[in-house]
Design a protein around this motif. Sequence first.
Motif, PDB file in Angstrom:
ATOM      1  N   ASN A 144       0.810  -1.220   0.000  1.00  0.00           N
ATOM      2  CA  ASN A 144       0.000   0.000   0.000  1.00  0.00           C
ATOM      3  C   ASN A 144       0.843   1.270   0.000  1.00  0.00           C
ATOM      4  O   ASN A 144       0.432   2.311   0.512  1.00  0.00           O
ATOM      5  CB  ASN A 144      -0.986   0.009   1.163  1.00  0.00           C
ATOM      6  N   LYS A 145       2.007   1.164  -0.592  1.00  0.00           N
ATOM      7  CA  LYS A 145       2.839   2.352  -0.805  1.00  0.00           C
ATOM      8  C   LYS A 145       3.789   2.066  -1.955  1.00  0.00           C
ATOM      9  O   LYS A 145       3.932   0.919  -2.405  1.00  0.00           O
ATOM     10  CB  LYS A 145       3.587   2.750   0.462  1.00  0.00           C
ATOM     11  N   LEU A 146       4.444   3.115  -2.425  1.00  0.00           N
ATOM     12  CA  LEU A 146       5.335   3.012  -3.572  1.00  0.00           C
ATOM     13  C   LEU A 146       6.780   2.904  -3.098  1.00  0.00           C
ATOM     14  O   LEU A 146       7.249   3.727  -2.313  1.00  0.00           O
ATOM     15  CB  LEU A 146       5.139   4.224  -4.486  1.00  0.00           C
ATOM     16  N   GLN A 147       7.460   1.873  -3.565  1.00  0.00           N
ATOM     17  CA  GLN A 147       8.822   1.552  -3.125  1.00  0.00           C
ATOM     18  C   GLN A 147       9.792   1.753  -4.292  1.00  0.00           C
ATOM     19  O   GLN A 147       9.655   1.129  -5.342  1.00  0.00           O
ATOM     20  CB  GLN A 147       8.855   0.094  -2.654  1.00  0.00           C
ATOM     21  N   THR A 148      10.789   2.623  -4.108  1.00  0.00           N
ATOM     22  CA  THR A 148      11.782   2.852  -5.153  1.00  0.00           C
ATOM     23  C   THR A 148      12.799   1.717  -5.135  1.00  0.00           C
ATOM     24  O   THR A 148      13.421   1.439  -4.114  1.00  0.00           O
ATOM     25  CB  THR A 148      12.493   4.195  -4.937  1.00  0.00           C
ATOM     26  N   VAL A 149      12.972   1.059  -6.296  1.00  0.00           N
ATOM     27  CA  VAL A 149      13.900  -0.077  -6.385  1.00  0.00           C
ATOM     28  C   VAL A 149      15.071   0.195  -7.329  1.00  0.00           C
ATOM     29  O   VAL A 149      16.075  -0.513  -7.284  1.00  0.00           O
ATOM     30  CB  VAL A 149      13.157  -1.365  -6.797  1.00  0.00           C
ATOM     31  N   SER A 174      -7.139  -2.261  -2.816  1.00  0.00           N
ATOM     32  CA  SER A 174      -8.238  -1.541  -3.466  1.00  0.00           C
ATOM     33  C   SER A 174      -8.561  -0.276  -2.679  1.00  0.00           C
ATOM     34  O   SER A 174      -8.679  -0.313  -1.449  1.00  0.00           O
ATOM     35  CB  SER A 174      -9.472  -2.441  -3.539  1.00  0.00           C
ATOM     36  N   GLY A 175      -8.652   0.858  -3.359  1.00  0.00           N
ATOM     37  CA  GLY A 175      -8.934   2.123  -2.705  1.00  0.00           C
ATOM     38  C   GLY A 175      -7.697   2.967  -2.460  1.00  0.00           C
ATOM     39  O   GLY A 175      -7.805   4.152  -2.123  1.00  0.00           O
ATOM     40  N   PHE A 176      -6.495   2.381  -2.624  1.00  0.00           N
ATOM     41  CA  PHE A 176      -5.258   3.159  -2.475  1.00  0.00           C
ATOM     42  C   PHE A 176      -5.275   4.348  -3.419  1.00  0.00           C
ATOM     43  O   PHE A 176      -5.675   4.237  -4.577  1.00  0.00           O
ATOM     44  CB  PHE A 176      -4.054   2.277  -2.777  1.00  0.00           C
ATOM     45  N   ALA A 177      -4.827   5.494  -2.933  1.00  0.00           N
ATOM     46  CA  ALA A 177      -4.742   6.691  -3.781  1.00  0.00           C
ATOM     47  C   ALA A 177      -3.540   7.524  -3.348  1.00  0.00           C
ATOM     48  O   ALA A 177      -3.330   7.758  -2.151  1.00  0.00           O
ATOM     49  CB  ALA A 177      -6.017   7.516  -3.691  1.00  0.00           C
ATOM     50  N   LYS A 222      -4.405   5.409  -8.478  1.00  0.00           N
ATOM     51  CA  LYS A 222      -5.505   4.846  -7.700  1.00  0.00           C
ATOM     52  C   LYS A 222      -5.641   3.369  -8.007  1.00  0.00           C
ATOM     53  O   LYS A 222      -5.515   2.963  -9.168  1.00  0.00           O
ATOM     54  CB  LYS A 222      -6.818   5.570  -8.019  1.00  0.00           C
ATOM     55  N   ALA A 223      -5.882   2.567  -6.980  1.00  0.00           N
ATOM     56  CA  ALA A 223      -6.096   1.131  -7.174  1.00  0.00           C
ATOM     57  C   ALA A 223      -7.599   0.859  -7.164  1.00  0.00           C
ATOM     58  O   ALA A 223      -8.274   1.117  -6.173  1.00  0.00           O
ATOM     59  CB  ALA A 223      -5.404   0.336  -6.069  1.00  0.00           C
ATOM     60  N   SER A 225      -8.781  -2.188  -7.683  1.00  0.00           N
ATOM     61  CA  SER A 225      -8.836  -3.487  -7.016  1.00  0.00           C
ATOM     62  C   SER A 225      -7.475  -3.682  -6.367  1.00  0.00           C
ATOM     63  O   SER A 225      -6.594  -2.833  -6.506  1.00  0.00           O
ATOM     64  CB  SER A 225      -9.114  -4.605  -8.029  1.00  0.00           C
ATOM     65  N   ASP A 226      -7.277  -4.780  -5.657  1.00  0.00           N
ATOM     66  CA  ASP A 226      -5.928  -5.088  -5.213  1.00  0.00           C
ATOM     67  C   ASP A 226      -5.062  -5.203  -6.472  1.00  0.00           C
ATOM     68  O   ASP A 226      -5.452  -5.840  -7.454  1.00  0.00           O
ATOM     69  CB  ASP A 226      -5.903  -6.406  -4.440  1.00  0.00           C
ATOM     70  N   ALA A 227      -3.887  -4.575  -6.455  1.00  0.00           N
ATOM     71  CA  ALA A 227      -3.110  -4.468  -7.691  1.00  0.00           C
ATOM     72  C   ALA A 227      -1.616  -4.439  -7.402  1.00  0.00           C
ATOM     73  O   ALA A 227      -1.176  -4.083  -6.300  1.00  0.00           O
ATOM     74  CB  ALA A 227      -3.511  -3.206  -8.452  1.00  0.00           C
ATOM     75  N   GLU A 228      -0.838  -4.823  -8.420  1.00  0.00           N
ATOM     76  CA  GLU A 228       0.617  -4.665  -8.402  1.00  0.00           C
ATOM     77  C   GLU A 228       1.002  -3.785  -9.577  1.00  0.00           C
ATOM     78  O   GLU A 228       0.527  -3.992 -10.699  1.00  0.00           O
ATOM     79  CB  GLU A 228       1.317  -6.014  -8.518  1.00  0.00           C
ATOM     80  N   LEU A 229       1.887  -2.817  -9.312  1.00  0.00           N
ATOM     81  CA  LEU A 229       2.175  -1.787 -10.297  1.00  0.00           C
ATOM     82  C   LEU A 229       3.668  -1.501 -10.355  1.00  0.00           C
ATOM     83  O   LEU A 229       4.349  -1.474  -9.330  1.00  0.00           O
ATOM     84  CB  LEU A 229       1.420  -0.513  -9.913  1.00  0.00           C
TER      85      LEU A 229
END
Length: 237
Positions: A144-149, A174-177, A222-223, A225-229
Amino acid sequence: MSKKVIHRADTRGHANHGWLDTHHTFSFAHYLNPERMGFGLLRVLNDDVVAPGMGFGTHAHDNMEIISIPLSGALEHKDSTGNREVIHTNDVQIMSAGMGLTHSEYNHSTTEKVNFLQIWVFPKLRDIAPRYEQKTFKPEDRQNKLQTVVSPDKNDEAVWINQDAWFTLGTLKSGFAEEYKLHKAGHGVYAFVIDGDVELGGEKLRKRDGMGISETESFSVKASSDAELLLIEVPMK
């Protein structure tokens, strides 16, 4: 006004060689589409599934930043600089081909398939000494957060890239923004939906869809649904 280009999953180039089932977001090998030669300095985004015990034999590269991100399974890497490593899920590998090297990639398992993303980015400096780096990232750090790799900042915990580029992963509920802010003017972001449904800059994307967005300072993530991005930020020129 931002500029967008959307590539639906079913419009990607596809080849099934038996041992390799691959999808190409951009022109690669026998898939040639003059309108899909890359996005800014991002040149290749391949979604590869390799059969057990099979792989890519020794071949040469130069002056390209090559990033491998396993989505499932494990990938065995060997190169002419002496590196021999196994890359697992939650690992990110980068190889700066620089002035030139050879390497091979094989499925490390004799029983399970490996699915990985292979990504090529044009380098900032040409003909550098070839280099290799691999790091393991905690999956909880992208829940539920963005991780720099991947990052051009050697002080970051990410793997270093010879380019002003940032790669970010998110495992989103789902619902992450959140708002993604680009690091530099003149950059764009290519988003690749690994799984689930997301809305980026108001555009709805599904599993394995891709979208490039440029000429903007930020955009909404925005998610649905549950998602991988995966987000890939690169210079556009």
